[in-house]
Design a protein around this motif. Structure first.
Motif, PDB file in Angstrom:
ATOM      1  N   ILE A   6      -2.489  -1.433  -4.453  1.00  0.00           N
ATOM      2  CA  ILE A   6      -2.385  -2.822  -4.932  1.00  0.00           C
ATOM      3  C   ILE A   6      -1.695  -3.678  -3.871  1.00  0.00           C
ATOM      4  O   ILE A   6      -2.124  -4.798  -3.568  1.00  0.00           O
ATOM      5  N   ALA A   7      -0.631  -3.120  -3.270  1.00  0.00           N
ATOM      6  CA  ALA A   7       0.085  -3.867  -2.228  1.00  0.00           C
ATOM      7  C   ALA A   7      -0.862  -4.183  -1.067  1.00  0.00           C
ATOM      8  O   ALA A   7      -0.867  -5.302  -0.537  1.00  0.00           O
ATOM      9  N   GLN A   8      -1.663  -3.206  -0.709  1.00  0.00           N
ATOM     10  CA  GLN A   8      -2.599  -3.412   0.398  1.00  0.00           C
ATOM     11  C   GLN A   8      -3.660  -4.467   0.030  1.00  0.00           C
ATOM     12  O   GLN A   8      -4.038  -5.296   0.855  1.00  0.00           O
ATOM     13  N   ALA A  53     -10.710   1.871  -7.025  1.00  0.00           N
ATOM     14  CA  ALA A  53     -11.006   0.473  -6.684  1.00  0.00           C
ATOM     15  C   ALA A  53      -9.875  -0.400  -7.199  1.00  0.00           C
ATOM     16  O   ALA A  53      -9.360  -0.197  -8.301  1.00  0.00           O
ATOM     17  N   ILE A  54      -9.500  -1.368  -6.382  1.00  0.00           N
ATOM     18  CA  ILE A  54      -8.615  -2.440  -6.823  1.00  0.00           C
ATOM     19  C   ILE A  54      -9.502  -3.680  -6.740  1.00  0.00           C
ATOM     20  O   ILE A  54     -10.115  -3.917  -5.690  1.00  0.00           O
ATOM     21  N   ALA A  55      -9.611  -4.425  -7.836  1.00  0.00           N
ATOM     22  CA  ALA A  55     -10.597  -5.510  -7.820  1.00  0.00           C
ATOM     23  C   ALA A  55     -10.095  -6.747  -8.547  1.00  0.00           C
ATOM     24  O   ALA A  55      -9.212  -6.668  -9.417  1.00  0.00           O
ATOM     25  N   ARG A  56     -10.708  -7.869  -8.183  1.00  0.00           N
ATOM     26  CA  ARG A  56     -10.380  -9.152  -8.802  1.00  0.00           C
ATOM     27  C   ARG A  56     -11.617 -10.046  -8.764  1.00  0.00           C
ATOM     28  O   ARG A  56     -12.345 -10.058  -7.763  1.00  0.00           O
ATOM     29  N   TYR A  66     -13.338  -4.097   1.155  1.00  0.00           N
ATOM     30  CA  TYR A  66     -12.511  -3.474   2.194  1.00  0.00           C
ATOM     31  C   TYR A  66     -12.320  -2.014   1.823  1.00  0.00           C
ATOM     32  O   TYR A  66     -11.991  -1.699   0.671  1.00  0.00           O
ATOM     33  N   SER A  67     -12.545  -1.111   2.774  1.00  0.00           N
ATOM     34  CA  SER A  67     -12.312   0.309   2.488  1.00  0.00           C
ATOM     35  C   SER A  67     -11.148   0.838   3.318  1.00  0.00           C
ATOM     36  O   SER A  67     -11.143   0.701   4.548  1.00  0.00           O
ATOM     37  N   VAL A  68     -10.196   1.436   2.642  1.00  0.00           N
ATOM     38  CA  VAL A  68      -9.054   2.046   3.335  1.00  0.00           C
ATOM     39  C   VAL A  68      -9.543   3.209   4.207  1.00  0.00           C
ATOM     40  O   VAL A  68      -8.929   3.557   5.204  1.00  0.00           O
ATOM     41  N   ASN A  69     -10.692   3.791   3.840  1.00  0.00           N
ATOM     42  CA  ASN A  69     -11.233   4.907   4.622  1.00  0.00           C
ATOM     43  C   ASN A  69     -11.917   4.444   5.909  1.00  0.00           C
ATOM     44  O   ASN A  69     -12.149   5.234   6.805  1.00  0.00           O
ATOM     45  N   PHE A  70     -12.322   3.173   5.943  1.00  0.00           N
ATOM     46  CA  PHE A  70     -12.989   2.650   7.144  1.00  0.00           C
ATOM     47  C   PHE A  70     -12.274   1.378   7.598  1.00  0.00           C
ATOM     48  O   PHE A  70     -12.875   0.299   7.669  1.00  0.00           O
ATOM     49  N   GLU A  71     -10.968   1.534   7.870  1.00  0.00           N
ATOM     50  CA  GLU A  71     -10.148   0.360   8.166  1.00  0.00           C
ATOM     51  C   GLU A  71     -10.663  -0.455   9.336  1.00  0.00           C
ATOM     52  O   GLU A  71     -10.573  -1.680   9.337  1.00  0.00           O
ATOM     53  N   THR A  72     -11.240   0.246  10.328  1.00  0.00           N
ATOM     54  CA  THR A  72     -11.668  -0.492  11.523  1.00  0.00           C
ATOM     55  C   THR A  72     -12.811  -1.455  11.208  1.00  0.00           C
ATOM     56  O   THR A  72     -13.057  -2.392  11.965  1.00  0.00           O
TER      57      THR A  72
END
Ligand code: GLA
Length: 388
Positions: A6-8, A53-56, A66-72
């Motif tokens: 959530i912070a991210q 998933a964090i969603a809004r 945005y994927s934390v697994n594919f940050e680049t």
């Protein structure tokens, strides 16, 4: 983990509005492999690893992923007017495919979304990271927009999007397991009717251990689609001599009596696997219900032989892992799991043999193949859900 994600999310997309969190698990199939597009039975269970998933909701029609697994890759943007598959959309073709499939069923998305994704299923391991992302998206859309869809519908929509948006002609097993999983139970699913039953996986003195071979051979999707076509042709040939709707309608004896109708020896092998594997899945679930884990294990071993020799979806690295498991004391059964051509094996191992299993197979595999395998002692978890 939720707090951190959530912070991210807030850091990337800002902290206004209502932010909600969701989870959909990966799956492991215990038996009944390559039967789900042949009208047969499968017996998968949901794992405790999966995709978050964090969603809004947004106020416009933009989609930001945005994927934390594919940050680049950073934030990948699109809009609801652009729900078409494309190479540059990369992994977002999965959530976009589900959105497209919802719209196709008349569930018009009123606004766009911001979505942060994080998955802890090892990539390309055959534990259904893509199905979990599809089912996850379905749960997000149902919850955010109040669509009246059941979890079975979400599984079917996920499969539909994978078939028609992402080009893999998969069956229903993976999405169904991710959507409908139940803690400590496997799902005995008749893929022809979608009737299902939860069977407790009570192994008393044994555990389920997954080994990730860490190989994924190329052409997986095309080889998968080839198998499916071969089975469809074999079915048509059989239908000339016997009144059946699917290969899952045949017993072993009926298959043997009519197999000469199939004009090609490779197709005979493919159809044989589909028929026998379906019967093995039925027998295995019966054995488990009777607490006969030994018979369950033998059927798993037979399943592997059939997938290796008749269906030809195994590979050298996986056969090494299964052969090593069969030679190891305390192993009740072991086989390849999932689509094949790499990925994982699943084994049932006596509790007191698990440490030895991991250390001996781990070191021998590394010696023979040149890289390490990964081991997961599995917990069976619940299906996809809103976390908060
Ligand atoms: C993949 C597919 C499933 C199923 C398995 C093989 O995981 O997505 O539908 O066909 O392979 O059993």
């Amino acid at each position: 983990m939720r707090e951190q994600l959530i912070a991210q999310f807030k850091e990337i997309f800002g902290d206004e509005g209502e932010i909600r969190t969701y989870f959909a698990p990966g799956r492991v199939n215990l038996i009944g492999e390559h039967t789900d597009y042949n009208g047969g039975h499968v017996f998968p269970c949901a794992l405790t690893i999966g995709t978050y998933a964090i969603a809004r909701k947004r106020e416009d029609n933009k989609l930001r992923f945005y994927s934390v697994n594919f940050e680049t890759l950073g934030v990948i943007e699109s809009t609801l007017d652009d729900l078409t598959p494309s190479q540059q959309a990369g992994w977002t073709n999965y959530p976009k495919g589900v959105m497209w499939a919802f719209e196709g069923r008349g569930y018009k998305l009123p606004t766009g979304l911001d979505m942060l994704i994080y998955g802890n299923i090892p990539n390309g391991s055959g534990l259904s990271s893509s199905a979990s992302l599809e089912v996850l998206t379905g749960v997000v859309l149902k919850d955010m927009f109040g669509f009246d869809v059941s979890m079975v519908d979400i599984a079917l929509i996920g499969q539909y999007s994978e078939n028609n948006f992402n080009g893999c002609n998969c069956g229903i097993m993976d999405q169904f397991a991710s959507a409908m999983g139940k803690k400590d139970h496997a799902i005995f699913l008749d893929t022809n009717t979608l009737k299902y039953e939860y069977a407790p996986v009570v192994l008393k003195d044994a555990k389920i251990v997954i080994i990730n071979s860490k190989v994924k051979h190329s052409l997986v999707d095309s080889a998968y689609n080839d198998r499916r076509n071969e089975c469809e042709t074999a079915l048509k040939e059989l239908q000339k001599v016997v009144n059946i709707q699917t290969l899952g309608d045949l017993t072993e004896e009926e298959f043997e009596a009519h197999k000469d109708a199939i004009q090609d020896p490779v197709r005979v092998k493919r159809a044989k696997h589909a028929v026998y594997e379906n019967q093995r899945a039925i027998k295995a679930v019966k054995a488990l219900k009777e607490n006969d884990v030994e018979t369950f294990g033998k059927l798993m071993n037979a399943s592997h032989v059939s997938l290796r020799d008749d269906y030809e979806v195994s590979c050298e690295e996986i056969d090494i892992l299964v052969d090593l498991a069969w030679e190891t004391e305390g192993v009740i059964g072991s086989r390849i799991t999932g689509g094949g051509f790499g990925g994982c094996t699943v084994s049932i191992v006596k509790n007191d043999a698990v440490d030895h299993f991991i250390s001996t197979i781990g070191s021998t595999y590394k010696e023979k193949v040149g890289h390490e395998a990964e081991f997961y002692v599995v917990d069976i978890g619940d299906g996809a859900r809103v976390l908060a």
